[in-house]
Structures are given as C-alpha cells and as structure tokens.
Design an enzyme around this catalytic site. Structure first.
Site, PDB file in Angstrom:
ATOM      1  N   GLU A 174      -3.973   8.735  -3.629  1.00  0.00           N
ATOM      2  CA  GLU A 174      -3.801   7.295  -3.773  1.00  0.00           C
ATOM      3  C   GLU A 174      -2.932   6.834  -2.621  1.00  0.00           C
ATOM      4  OE1 GLU A 174      -1.763   5.530  -7.221  1.00  0.00           O
ATOM      5  OE2 GLU A 174      -3.202   6.627  -8.451  1.00  0.00           O
TER       6      GLU A 174
ATOM      7  N   ASP B 193       5.993  -1.911  -9.946  1.00  0.00           N
ATOM      8  CA  ASP B 193       6.586  -0.663  -9.496  1.00  0.00           C
ATOM      9  C   ASP B 193       8.075  -0.566  -9.774  1.00  0.00           C
ATOM     10  OD1 ASP B 193       4.446   0.895  -8.298  1.00  0.00           O
ATOM     11  OD2 ASP B 193       4.213  -0.848  -7.010  1.00  0.00           O
TER      12      ASP B 193
END
Lengths: 389, 264
Positions: free
Chosen positions: B48, B59
C-alpha cells in the site's frame, strides 16, 4: 429553502466525505435532529434558553453616527451582546440539547479564535457535561484569555501542534478524537462546515440571527434592507444572517473574507481564491495547491484563519447569489478603530472585516439600507489591537 | 471475485496475505522504493503506497507525522510521482499487487477519470480512499470500474447490515476491515465482533477481507489470520522507518519486523 439534498449536497458542494467509522454517528445525528427539530418540547427548551440564558432576541441597532459618516442607513445585528460575546452560542446551545437527546456523555469541539470553544465550554458547564477543546498552539498564544476562560468554565484545552497549528489542525484533531470515541462522544462543530448533516444543523441553529433581523428590520423600516453583510471564515454567522434573505431577490448578500496581507500574499479568502475540494468531510471552496494539499491560511483574525468555507456559502457563491469581498488585516484594523470611536462598539477582529467594506466605493448607493451582523465583540482581541492600533 | 485484478485474487487464493503500508516520500521517494523492495522480498504480499496529505483525518499520530515529513522534504510527492514509483516497483515485482491509499482530495484535484486511467497504465491495482464513505462513492466506483482499478473500501465494526451490503457490493479486490473504531496506529484491543462481520461480508459476496489498524505484534497477525484473509500493517512499519536514519539499517530492521510478525 429546502437544501441540502439527501446526501447533504448544496449543488456540487457538501456531502459526507468521512471514514466509514463516522457514518453511523452522522446518520444517528441526522435522524435525531430531524426528529427533535419537530418536537415541541425541544423547541421550547431551546427557545427558553435562548431567551433567558443567551439574551435573545439580540437588538437590531441603528448606528446613526456610522450612517451619517458613510451616507447609508446602517443597522447592526448585535450578536456581540449574546452571552459569551458572539453568535457561536446559538449553535452550541442547540447542539448540546441534541447531544443530550442522543444520550452522549462527553463533548468535544475545535476552536480557532476561542469563541466557539468558550461557547461550547459554557453550555457544557450549564448542562454538567465534560468538555474537551482542541485548539491550535498558535491560536492558544494569540487568544490566551479565551483559553483561560475555557479552563475556568471547566473544560480541558488540548494544544494542537501539527500543521499550521491553527483552526484547520484543531478541526482535524477533533475529528480524529471523534473517530476514536464516537460511541459516547458528540462533536460540536463550530461552523457551518464538516460532513452532512453538520452544515445544515449549524445553519439551522444560527438561522435565528437572520430571522430576527428580518422581523426587526420590517418593524423599524417597514421594508427589507438593500444589503445584508457578514464576515466569512467557515461561515456560520454569515449563513445564519443570510439564510432568511436568500429568497428575497432584491436583497444583496455580501460576505466578507479575510484578504490577510493581500490576495497575492498570505490570506484566507477561500471563496475568492479557492477551488472546490474535500477537507474535513465535505466538498467546499478551499485554498489548496495544484496537487490538492491544503494551504495554510492567514488572517490577523484567528476566527477567519481557515482555508475553507462551508458548502452552502460555496454554493451560493457559485450561483452568484452571494457577493464576496475580501478585506486585508490593515483595513479590518482601521474599521475596528472607526466603529469603536463612532458607535462605542468594539467589534471582534472577524466582525471588523464586515465593517471594513462600508468604506469601499461603488458597493452601495447613498441612502441604501444595510443590515450588518456584528458577529462578536472585540474583548478577546485587545492584545492585537494594542499592538497594531 | 474481481476479474480484472487477477494479481490480487491470486495472492489471496494461495495464502493469507500480509499487506504493508509505506508513505510516499518518507524519508525520500528513492527510499520508499528501496523499502518497498525490502518489504516484498521479505514476505509482504501486497504494498500500500500511502499518499501524504496535509490533513489526514483517518490517520493516527504516527502516519500523520510520516505525511508531514514527506511533505516537508520539498520533493514531489504527488500522485504522478506515486505512479512513477509503481512503474518501477512493478518492473521488478510484476506479480505483487500495489494499491494507493489516499485522501480523496488528491484524486479529485488530479481529475478522477484521468487518475484511475494513469494508475492502471502504470500497473497500479487498486485505490483505498479512507475518507470516501460508500454514500459518496457512486461516481468513483463507476470511474474505477471503467479503468479496471479496484476500489478497496474500508468497513468499520460499527457498520450496519444494510450499509455493509452496499459496501461489499461496491468493493473489488479485497475489503479493508477496520480492527476497531478510531484512527490508524498501534493499540492493544480489537473489536470483538470481527469474525462475525467477516461472515456477514462473505454472505454477500466472496471477497477477501483484510484487517487493519493497530497491527504490530505476531499475536495480532496470528489472531487475524485465524478468521480473515489478510492483515494490514502500517504504523508499525512507519515507526521502524522513522527510527532508523541509515538506509541499510532500516532495511535490516524492516526485514526483522516482517519476520517477527510472520512468526506463527
């Protein structure tokens, strides 16, 4: 007047661009809001608190000396006289009642200038709810007094050190907290921003400004104003002031953004200079570079120092219903000085931007009737005034 | 299962998959390539590539800091650069699927149709758009399908069954199941109903499910492998990269981390 659509869009703007984790909470919020909105006991509790606690309706004051100076009839919608000194409390009060309805046990909020933080801490104290406020480290420095106010009201203030250390980063941090604690925490967003249904909810709680102003104007002048003016950061006082006038085609809606050091330098004029993009959960006009990285906004006023603007205002601008002017730090400071001396009203730096357009030529005709939203008072900005005026 | 992403389905057919996240340009684009190679050579099955974004809402602090480091190098860390990197990685590892994880704004500003087309051209297999809820995804799903790019959706343990169905039906490649509510980053506890959610997913469609957010220990991987098709490791690797300044030492440390995680 029925916007947004089912997915939270105002034209191409808005929506709910958030991680899946937040969608259940946003749905819950929307369902609860649609329900309690119609509930007479909710409406009564809110309107009682707005009257008894906030001090509504706020006056529409005829500013005779300013009117004489500029040659217009200038009316001031005095949101600065609300409890806590700004329009922000209209929204926080509505939202804390919503949070109670949803059985949430903890409140979080972001704040820029500190006005929304204070308004949130205030209603949390009123309702006996724990309150955590995220604030950019730079804003904490600029608005030390408001930080102290929030603490005195029992809130915890968390300093945010990422990015530009201002409102944008505080908002990001508040959303991240919400992601973690979404099951028991309600996030009271401070402006008509963020994912659907927030822009609609905040607007509806701020609508009272324009609703009162319209009625008061009709009582005083027997007609609607030619122009309605408000400053725009995220846009909550502006959409609140404008909303009742959107369908009144003869009324000009004039929003005033922060041009900071100038539109070719550092500024916060996202309607004038931004492009549509996604930040903090919705598609809005944003200051961003070609790749889509968000740019750091600048304004002397912490409350306007945000690189985006709410979806409904983005939409109104895109269909040309909303006119937008941008005013520099310097012009705002000078307007503040004029209004203070002329009317004995010291406006917040944000509000001073709205006042500054009065000196711009060619926007108004002699004798025009103007209703201007005094979104907040200047007490919190004394240090800045002292330094620059 | 997806017909145009044979590479992704082949991986999951053979074994449980370890998926590794690295940020483009942290500490440099060249080293992102090197570390990507190290991960693949040592047992990571799918890469990724995380696009640095100024305001990542999904995040945790570790990845946010990584994004900020990447953005502050003044190197080009745009999608164009990611496509170049993928071309290079694919040349060396043609069978390893590579997906891009990015804030949706970067895709919008690149122009959605062109973005997926260019991605496909460089060999990119899929996109993960963490801030694109299924309610917003219709146009993106359409464009991605047209370009034969897999849109890998995230699904949280709080998801209702009607939304779950929508998400599963719109997904290609694999599904990214969030281990618990909250943001990316290391943690001790996962939601308890993960295996149940996976059953619900498979009842809708036969699609691999990988679990991510907070995976940092061999126990986590073992646990997840017992009920899911893959595990996603992000913050844990980013911390390793952040800790070591020297390239060779970082490669060694990454190698060790992967070996440790896979020790079952």
């Amino acid at each position: 007047m029925t916007k947004p659509d089912r997915n939270g869009f105002f034209g191409e703007f808005g929506g709910s661009f958030v991680p899946d984790t937040l969608m259940p909470a946003l749905h819950e919020l929307e369902v609860c809001y649609q329900k309690v909105k119609q509930d007479p006991s909710f409406k009564m509790e809110l309107s009682e608190l707005l009257a008894e606690y906030v001090g509504r309706p706020s006056p529409l004051f005829y500013a005779s000396r300013l009117s004489e100076k500029y040659g217009y009839s200038i009316y001031l919608k005095r949101e600065d006289l609300n409890h806590t000194g700004a329009h922000k409390i209209n929204n926080t009060l509505g939202q804390i009642l919503l949070a109670k309805q949803m059985g949430k046990k903890r409140i979080i909020a972001e704040t820029g200038a500190g006005q929304h933080g204070v308004a949130t801490a205030t209603v949390c104290a009123l309702m006996g709810m724990p309150c955590d406020i995220y604030m950019g480290a730079e804003d904490i420095q600029r608005q030390a007094l408001n930080v102290y106010r929030m603490k005195l009201l029992g809130a915890q203030v968390f300093s945010v050190n990422s990015g530009s250390k201002t409102l944008k980063d505080a908002t990001t941090e508040a959303i991240r907290d919400w992601m973690k604690n979404v099951e028991h925490t309600h996030y009271i967003i401070g402006s008509a921003l963020g994912p659907h249904p927030y822009p609609m909810i905040v607007r509806d709680f701020q609508r009272v400004i324009g609703k009162e102003a319209k009625k008061q104007m009709l009582e005083k002048e027997g007609r609607l104003p030619h122009h309605v003016i408000a400053c725009i950061g995220g846009g909550s006082n502006a959409i609140g002031m404008f909303y009742e006038f959107i369908d009144e085609k003869d009324v000009t809606l004039l929003g005033v953004e922060a041009a900071g050091e100038g539109l070719n330098k550092k500024h916060a004029a996202s309607l004038t200079k931004g492009r549509p993009g996604v930040l903090h959960g919705s598609l809005n006009n944003l200051l961003q570079n070609n790749d889509g990285q968000i740019e750091i906004a600048h304004s002397i006023s912490a409350g306007l120092d945000y690189p985006g603007v709410g979806p409904e205002l983005s939409y109104l601008k895109s269909i040309d219903r909303l006119k937008v002017q941008a005013v520099t730090d310097k012009e705002a400071l000078s307007a503040c000085s004029i209004v203070s001396k002329c009317e004995g009203i010291i406006p917040a730096l944000e509000t001073a931007h709205a006042f500054a357009v009065l000196s711009k030529k060619n926007l108004f005709k002699k004798g025009d009737i103007i209703a201007l939203c005094v979104s907040g008072r200047g007490d919190k900005d004394m240090e800045t005034f002292r330094e620059h005026l | 299962m997806s017909i145009y992403n044979q590479d992704i389905s082949n991986i999951f057919k053979k074994k449980k998959a370890l998926i590794g996240y690295i940020t483009l340009g942290d500490p440099s684009v060249e080293l992102t390539y090197e570390y990507g190679c190290t991960l693949i050579e040592n047992g990571v099955d799918i890469i990724e590539i995380g696009m640095p974004f100024s305001d990542p809402i999904a995040d945790g602090p570790v990845i946010q800091a990584s994004h900020q480091r990447a953005l502050s190098t003044n190197e080009d860390v745009s999608l164009r650069q990611a496509f170049k990197l993928i071309t290079k990685l694919k040349k060396r590892f043609p069978k390893t699927p590579i997906v891009i994880m990015t804030a949706i704004n970067l895709v919008i500003q690149y122009s959605v149709e062109k973005c997926f087309k260019d991605a496909k051209a460089c060999g990119c297999d899929g996109f993960i758009l963490p801030d694109c809820s299924i309610e917003m995804a219709t146009d993106y799903t359409k464009q991605a399908r047209k370009a034969q790019i897999s849109l890998i959706h995230l699904i949280s343990p709080l998801c209702s069954s009607s939304r779950l169905k929508k998400i599963v039906n719109a997904s290609e490649g694999f599904l990214y199941l969030i281990s618990s509510t909250g943001i990316t980053g290391e943690r001790d506890a996962f939601a308890t109903n993960l295996s149940h959610i996976i059953k619900s997913i498979k009842a809708v469609k036969d699609i691999p499910v990988a679990v991510g957010f907070g995976i940092s220990k061999p126990d986590h991987v073992r646990d997840i492998y017992s009920f899911a098709d893959g595990a996603i490791v992000g913050s844990h690797l980013i911390q390793v990269i952040a800790k070591h300044k020297d390239k060779n030492k970082t490669c060694e440390a990454l190698k060790k981390s992967i070996k440790t995680l896979l020790k079952t």
